[in-house]
Structure formats: C-alpha cells, structure tokens
Design a protein around this motif. Structure first.
Motif, PDB file in Angstrom:
ATOM      1  N   PRO A  53       0.803  -1.230   0.000  1.00  0.00           N
ATOM      2  CA  PRO A  53       0.000   0.000   0.000  1.00  0.00           C
ATOM      3  C   PRO A  53       0.834   1.276   0.000  1.00  0.00           C
ATOM      4  O   PRO A  53       0.332   2.335  -0.386  1.00  0.00           O
ATOM      5  N   SER A  54       2.075   1.185   0.439  1.00  0.00           N
ATOM      6  CA  SER A  54       2.921   2.376   0.477  1.00  0.00           C
ATOM      7  C   SER A  54       3.570   2.684  -0.868  1.00  0.00           C
ATOM      8  O   SER A  54       4.200   3.737  -1.029  1.00  0.00           O
ATOM      9  N   PHE A  55       3.421   1.788  -1.833  1.00  0.00           N
ATOM     10  CA  PHE A  55       4.029   2.015  -3.152  1.00  0.00           C
ATOM     11  C   PHE A  55       3.367   3.234  -3.799  1.00  0.00           C
ATOM     12  O   PHE A  55       2.134   3.323  -3.851  1.00  0.00           O
ATOM     13  N   PRO A  56       4.149   4.185  -4.316  1.00  0.00           N
ATOM     14  CA  PRO A  56       3.590   5.437  -4.852  1.00  0.00           C
ATOM     15  C   PRO A  56       3.010   5.264  -6.259  1.00  0.00           C
ATOM     16  O   PRO A  56       3.486   5.873  -7.227  1.00  0.00           O
ATOM     17  N   LEU A  57       1.969   4.465  -6.362  1.00  0.00           N
ATOM     18  CA  LEU A  57       1.370   4.177  -7.667  1.00  0.00           C
ATOM     19  C   LEU A  57       0.663   5.405  -8.208  1.00  0.00           C
ATOM     20  O   LEU A  57      -0.170   6.017  -7.531  1.00  0.00           O
ATOM     21  N   GLY A  58       0.997   5.755  -9.447  1.00  0.00           N
ATOM     22  CA  GLY A  58       0.339   6.858 -10.122  1.00  0.00           C
ATOM     23  C   GLY A  58      -0.802   6.354 -10.994  1.00  0.00           C
ATOM     24  O   GLY A  58      -1.681   5.643 -10.528  1.00  0.00           O
ATOM     25  N   ARG A  59      -0.772   6.691 -12.269  1.00  0.00           N
ATOM     26  CA  ARG A  59      -1.815   6.270 -13.204  1.00  0.00           C
ATOM     27  C   ARG A  59      -1.306   5.166 -14.115  1.00  0.00           C
ATOM     28  O   ARG A  59      -0.101   4.968 -14.273  1.00  0.00           O
ATOM     29  N   THR A  60      -2.243   4.473 -14.723  1.00  0.00           N
ATOM     30  CA  THR A  60      -1.912   3.346 -15.593  1.00  0.00           C
ATOM     31  C   THR A  60      -2.753   3.401 -16.854  1.00  0.00           C
ATOM     32  O   THR A  60      -3.955   3.679 -16.797  1.00  0.00           O
ATOM     33  N   VAL A  61      -2.125   3.135 -17.992  1.00  0.00           N
ATOM     34  CA  VAL A  61      -2.848   2.957 -19.258  1.00  0.00           C
ATOM     35  C   VAL A  61      -2.569   1.557 -19.772  1.00  0.00           C
ATOM     36  O   VAL A  61      -1.409   1.150 -19.907  1.00  0.00           O
ATOM     37  N   MET A  62      -3.631   0.820 -20.036  1.00  0.00           N
ATOM     38  CA  MET A  62      -3.521  -0.537 -20.554  1.00  0.00           C
ATOM     39  C   MET A  62      -3.963  -0.536 -22.013  1.00  0.00           C
ATOM     40  O   MET A  62      -5.080  -0.124 -22.337  1.00  0.00           O
ATOM     41  N   LEU A  63      -3.099  -0.981 -22.912  1.00  0.00           N
ATOM     42  CA  LEU A  63      -3.387  -1.030 -24.338  1.00  0.00           C
ATOM     43  C   LEU A  63      -3.768  -2.449 -24.737  1.00  0.00           C
ATOM     44  O   LEU A  63      -2.983  -3.388 -24.562  1.00  0.00           O
ATOM     45  N   GLY A  64      -4.974  -2.608 -25.248  1.00  0.00           N
ATOM     46  CA  GLY A  64      -5.422  -3.914 -25.736  1.00  0.00           C
ATOM     47  C   GLY A  64      -5.358  -5.038 -24.731  1.00  0.00           C
ATOM     48  O   GLY A  64      -5.006  -6.168 -25.101  1.00  0.00           O
ATOM     49  N   PRO A  65      -5.721  -4.811 -23.465  1.00  0.00           N
ATOM     50  CA  PRO A  65      -5.594  -5.879 -22.467  1.00  0.00           C
ATOM     51  C   PRO A  65      -6.722  -6.906 -22.582  1.00  0.00           C
ATOM     52  O   PRO A  65      -7.885  -6.536 -22.733  1.00  0.00           O
ATOM     53  N   PRO A  66      -6.428  -8.198 -22.497  1.00  0.00           N
ATOM     54  CA  PRO A  66      -7.477  -9.225 -22.481  1.00  0.00           C
ATOM     55  C   PRO A  66      -8.057  -9.377 -21.079  1.00  0.00           C
ATOM     56  O   PRO A  66      -7.915 -10.429 -20.436  1.00  0.00           O
ATOM     57  N   ASN A  67      -8.712  -8.323 -20.594  1.00  0.00           N
ATOM     58  CA  ASN A  67      -9.173  -8.313 -19.206  1.00  0.00           C
ATOM     59  C   ASN A  67     -10.269  -9.317 -18.913  1.00  0.00           C
ATOM     60  O   ASN A  67     -10.523  -9.638 -17.749  1.00  0.00           O
ATOM     61  N   GLN A  68     -10.939  -9.807 -19.952  1.00  0.00           N
ATOM     62  CA  GLN A  68     -11.953 -10.841 -19.773  1.00  0.00           C
ATOM     63  C   GLN A  68     -11.494 -12.172 -20.360  1.00  0.00           C
ATOM     64  O   GLN A  68     -12.300 -13.062 -20.594  1.00  0.00           O
ATOM     65  N   GLY A  69     -10.185 -12.304 -20.571  1.00  0.00           N
ATOM     66  CA  GLY A  69      -9.650 -13.505 -21.193  1.00  0.00           C
ATOM     67  C   GLY A  69      -9.582 -13.359 -22.704  1.00  0.00           C
ATOM     68  O   GLY A  69      -9.993 -12.349 -23.270  1.00  0.00           O
ATOM     69  N   SER A  70      -9.061 -14.370 -23.346  1.00  0.00           N
ATOM     70  CA  SER A  70      -8.869 -14.341 -24.790  1.00  0.00           C
ATOM     71  C   SER A  70      -9.699 -15.426 -25.464  1.00  0.00           C
ATOM     72  O   SER A  70      -9.467 -16.620 -25.244  1.00  0.00           O
ATOM     73  N   GLU A  71     -10.648 -14.999 -26.287  1.00  0.00           N
ATOM     74  CA  GLU A  71     -11.450 -15.975 -27.044  1.00  0.00           C
ATOM     75  C   GLU A  71     -10.578 -16.788 -27.987  1.00  0.00           C
ATOM     76  O   GLU A  71     -10.826 -17.969 -28.217  1.00  0.00           O
ATOM     77  N   VAL A  72      -9.555 -16.133 -28.535  1.00  0.00           N
ATOM     78  CA  VAL A  72      -8.667 -16.812 -29.476  1.00  0.00           C
ATOM     79  C   VAL A  72      -7.922 -17.951 -28.788  1.00  0.00           C
ATOM     80  O   VAL A  72      -7.880 -19.082 -29.281  1.00  0.00           O
ATOM     81  N   LEU A  73      -7.336 -17.663 -27.622  1.00  0.00           N
ATOM     82  CA  LEU A  73      -6.595 -18.705 -26.915  1.00  0.00           C
ATOM     83  C   LEU A  73      -7.522 -19.770 -26.350  1.00  0.00           C
ATOM     84  O   LEU A  73      -7.152 -20.941 -26.275  1.00  0.00           O
ATOM     85  N   ALA A  74      -8.722 -19.378 -25.955  1.00  0.00           N
ATOM     86  CA  ALA A  74      -9.688 -20.366 -25.470  1.00  0.00           C
ATOM     87  C   ALA A  74     -10.059 -21.335 -26.583  1.00  0.00           C
ATOM     88  O   ALA A  74     -10.255 -22.535 -26.341  1.00  0.00           O
ATOM     89  N   GLN A  75     -10.142 -20.826 -27.810  1.00  0.00           N
ATOM     90  CA  GLN A  75     -10.515 -21.655 -28.954  1.00  0.00           C
ATOM     91  C   GLN A  75      -9.363 -22.538 -29.410  1.00  0.00           C
ATOM     92  O   GLN A  75      -9.565 -23.683 -29.788  1.00  0.00           O
ATOM     93  N   LEU A  76      -8.147 -21.997 -29.357  1.00  0.00           N
ATOM     94  CA  LEU A  76      -7.000 -22.695 -29.937  1.00  0.00           C
ATOM     95  C   LEU A  76      -6.055 -23.292 -28.895  1.00  0.00           C
ATOM     96  O   LEU A  76      -5.050 -23.895 -29.250  1.00  0.00           O
ATOM     97  N   GLY A  77      -6.398 -23.144 -27.623  1.00  0.00           N
ATOM     98  CA  GLY A  77      -5.488 -23.530 -26.557  1.00  0.00           C
ATOM     99  C   GLY A  77      -5.138 -24.996 -26.488  1.00  0.00           C
ATOM    100  O   GLY A  77      -4.129 -25.359 -25.888  1.00  0.00           O
ATOM    101  N   GLU A  78      -5.961 -25.858 -27.077  1.00  0.00           N
ATOM    102  CA  GLU A  78      -5.665 -27.288 -27.036  1.00  0.00           C
ATOM    103  C   GLU A  78      -4.720 -27.726 -28.145  1.00  0.00           C
ATOM    104  O   GLU A  78      -4.322 -28.882 -28.197  1.00  0.00           O
ATOM    105  N   SER A  79      -4.370 -26.803 -29.016  1.00  0.00           N
ATOM    106  CA  SER A  79      -3.459 -27.140 -30.119  1.00  0.00           C
ATOM    107  C   SER A  79      -2.044 -27.343 -29.583  1.00  0.00           C
ATOM    108  O   SER A  79      -1.481 -26.441 -28.955  1.00  0.00           O
TER     109      SER A  79
END
Length: 234
Positions: free
Chosen positions: A92-118
C-alpha cells in the motif's frame, strides 16, 4: 498534472514481444518529461505470477524513488494482466500513479480459449496459454478491480482478420473491444487501431500522455465543446 523529473513510467510488453515493441512509447514519454523504465520478461516461458515475481517485482524494487515520486504504468496486451496481478497484492505504500492498458485481455482471450488445445500453439506460446481463457477460472477473470486511475485503450480496426468470425466486428484482431472492460477503470477509449501495432499510432501516444497527466483521455474542455455541439453544427 505536469510530470517532474521524479515521475517514472514503467512499460510492460505483451505476449511474444519485447521492450522494442514499446520503443515509440518510451521515446514519446521521455520527451514528455518522464523517466521511462522497460520490463523485459520471457513471456512464452513463464506463468503470469512467475513473470510478476521474477521479472516485474525486481525491476520495481530497484527504482530510485525520492520524495514525491509517482510510478505510472503503460502496458500492452498480456502486460496489462501482469500489472493487474502485481497491483492486486502491492504494498500500500508504493507510490502508484496512473496506468494505461493497451489492448488488455481483461476478460480472457477468445482466441486462446478456442486454440489452446493445439499442441503447436502450446509449444509456441507456453504456459500462459492455459491462464488466458474466458471462463471464470482464468487469471484475468479471477483478478479483482484495477486500481483507481487506470485507463483502457482498445482498437477496433484489425489488420489480421483471421479471427473475425470468432471475435465479431468489434475487435482489434486479437481482443474484442468488450474484452478490455474491467471493474474500476477510470476511462475507456476505442480507436481505429490494430492489436499488434496500436502503440505506434500517434493518436494512441497522445492519449497515453494525456491520461498520465490528466487522468482522462479527453480533456474537460473537449467534453464541454462536444456537449455544446448542436445537430446542425456536428
């Protein structure tokens, strides 16, 4: 808020990439007055938590922090999941500022879910492929809300159209626009960009800088101007 020489931005690249993929961001933010640090990790050989413990945390531990320092983050794709995993249990003492996330798979990846067994894909992408599904047990779905001051930028103009039928019309070719949403986000922006090269687009670079300084992708003045536009003038 204008950065000072004490402000630091930590860059975290995505799956199968390296810090070189974020060179445009590194130079842009350096020009904007930040100290910029890149995290390099073997994304195709480690789990999310191992990457956090063995590569991200040591970099953060070595930062030269002085009074008033704020540490911001800019991440791409899988790098955003590393940030979330670290942030969930941060000091909690870490001086965290702001963050920008570019293209994050925050709900998971449909692509990897589909192809993950390959078998060939498992060999190519490594153990993280088993963490990025879209079910409730996947790492992105199990992580909590993002810290205050986190903004998301998603693309909706894919160059790679191989997964269009799987992802639908609103995606960057790898992650759906809706898949970037996450609890706690402060702002959300959609732009005409592809997943792989979005961090090289000038509009994205400008948006990242503005969010780190102001906490929003569009200024209050621009919002006011947009609200005052009449149908005839728009």
């Amino acid at each position: 808020m204008k950065p000072t020489q004490r402000d630091i931005v930590v860059l975290i690249h995505g799956l199968g990439r390296s810090p070189r993929s974020l060179l445009a961001l590194r130079f842009w933010l350096w020009r904007a007055g930040y100290r910029v640090i890149s995290v390099s990790y073997p994304s195709r050989r480690v789990t999310v938590q191992k990457a956090v413990d063995q590569w991200l945390k040591p970099v953060l531990a070595k930062l030269r922090l002085t009074k008033g320092t704020r540490v911001h983050f800019v991440t791409h794709s899988l790098g955003g999941i590393l940030f979330r995993a670290w942030a969930e249990n941060r000091d909690p003492s870490f001086p965290l500022g702001r963050t920008v996330m570019l293209g994050p798979p925050n709900q998971g990846s449909e692509v990897l879910a589909q192809l993950g067994e390959s078998p060939w894909l498992r060999r190519l992408l490594g153990p993280v492929i088993h963490e990025l599904g879209v079910d409730e047990t996947s790492t992105p779905r199990r992580l909590g809300a993002v810290p205050p001051g986190t903004g998301i930028i998603m693309g909706n103009k894919p160059v790679i159209t191989l997964f269009r039928d799987l992802l639908g019309p609103e995606s960057d070719g790898i992650v759906t626009v809706a898949g970037g949403w996450v609890a706690g986000q402060a702002d959300f922006m959609v732009t005409q960009a592809d997943h792989t090269f979005m961090m090289w687009r000038p509009r994205v670079l400008r948006a990242v800088e503005r969010f780190l300084k102001e906490g929003a992708f569009i200024s209050h003045t621009e919002w006011a101007m947009a609200d005052n536009l009449s149908p005839a003038s728009s």
